[in-house]
Scaffold this motif. Structure first.
Motif, PDB file in Angstrom:
ATOM      1  N   ILE A 291       1.185  -1.099   0.169  1.00  0.00           N
ATOM      2  CA  ILE A 291      -0.148  -0.239  -0.126  1.00  0.00           C
ATOM      3  C   ILE A 291       1.688   1.251   0.055  1.00  0.00           C
ATOM      4  O   ILE A 291       1.426   1.116   0.721  1.00  0.00           O
ATOM      5  N   ALA A 292       0.758   1.843  -1.164  1.00  0.00           N
ATOM      6  CA  ALA A 292       1.306   3.502  -0.979  1.00  0.00           C
ATOM      7  C   ALA A 292       0.899   4.385  -0.181  1.00  0.00           C
ATOM      8  O   ALA A 292      -0.537   4.564  -0.583  1.00  0.00           O
ATOM      9  N   ILE A 293       1.035   4.869   0.419  1.00  0.00           N
ATOM     10  CA  ILE A 293       0.053   6.142   1.219  1.00  0.00           C
ATOM     11  C   ILE A 293       1.234   7.279   1.090  1.00  0.00           C
ATOM     12  O   ILE A 293       2.499   7.907   0.872  1.00  0.00           O
ATOM     13  N   GLU A 294       0.096   8.802   0.508  1.00  0.00           N
ATOM     14  CA  GLU A 294       0.842   9.646   0.034  1.00  0.00           C
ATOM     15  C   GLU A 294      -0.195  11.001   0.822  1.00  0.00           C
ATOM     16  O   GLU A 294      -1.123  10.886   1.073  1.00  0.00           O
ATOM     17  N   ASN A 295       1.254  11.964   1.129  1.00  0.00           N
ATOM     18  CA  ASN A 295       0.380  13.263   1.711  1.00  0.00           C
ATOM     19  C   ASN A 295       0.311  13.909   3.291  1.00  0.00           C
ATOM     20  O   ASN A 295       0.021  14.513   3.763  1.00  0.00           O
TER      21      ASN A 295
END
Length: 245
Positions: A190-194
């Motif tokens: 899972i990529a989590i951004e910001n």
């Protein structure tokens, strides 16, 4: 501008966020006592729906992209980068059908309404970072529960939060322990951004009008390649999104 509006909106957000925690403390207790695990989990899911909703009082958008057809009949290890506490409620809410459990610091099991209660009774692993033996035993027990109940788990292999969005190298230990006890688990990056931007000035003011993004990436079958290569692969596919130029 985001910081300026943060001065105005952060108190409102915090009030609603902590009000939800206080209200759901007795609700969780009653659900667990009268309805067992299933009722308690539903109360936790609803709590996190309200916690995520409190983000919108800051003008924060939350996008959760899941183009994958993930199975619900086998354990899943969700491997994610970690940027702030604002990662957690959306993961609990949007991954609710996978019964995703967390590996948390044992210190969090005391003194925080709702959160501490859920960590103690929700089925996750609460580890003492000063005691490696206890940590391994707790994570192994989580792996056993995953196998028995077909649960998922969320693990942050960086070991700590990134304060500027730049990822740290993934550690293999926790994932290896889970896989030892739940060998049929699927690994899902899972990529989590910001979310780090929300707290880049600390706990006050929070940054308003940010856009937190969660992206579920292609699953990885850990049996097909060595575990070290699996972790590197997960790290690289997440980094391609999180640190894209």
């Amino acid at each position: 501008m985001n910081k300026l509006f943060g001065y105005l909106l952060s108190p409102i957000h915090y009030f609603v966020f902590f009000l939800a925690l206080v209200i759901f403390q007795p609700i969780q207790w009653l659900c667990l006592k009268w309805g067992g695990y299933s009722a308690h989990k539903k109360s936790v899911d609803i709590l996190n729906f309200f916690l995520v909703s409190s983000y919108y009082l800051l003008g924060i958008r939350v996008s959760f992209y899941n183009p994958q057809n993930l199975p619900t009949n086998r354990p899943i290890i969700f491997v994610a980068n970690h940027q702030s506490m604002y990662d957690i409620p959306p993961l609990i809410w949007f991954l609710r059908k996978y019964h995703a459990k967390f590996i948390s610091k044992i210190e969090l099991t005391k003194g925080i309404p709702s959160i501490s209660f859920n960590l103690k009774y929700g089925g996750g692993a609460n580890i003492d970072r000063k005691d490696s033996k206890q940590s391994i035993i707790e994570i192994a027990r989580l792996g056993e529960r995953m196998k028995k109940n077909t649960w998922g788990a969320v693990i942050f292999p960086e070991g700590t939060r990134s304060k500027n969005g730049t990822m740290k190298d993934f550690q293999i230990g926790g994932i290896a322990t889970l896989l030892k006890k739940a060998p049929d688990a699927l690994i899902v990056p899972i990529a989590i951004e910001n979310s780090w931007k929300v707290v880049q000035h600390g706990s006050f003011p929070l940054n308003a009008f940010e856009h937190i993004k969660f992206t579920i990436l292609n699953p990885i079958e850990p049996k097909e390649i060595p575990l070290e290569e699996t972790i590197i692969k997960a790290q690289n596919v997440i980094k391609q999104i999180v640190e894209k130029k």
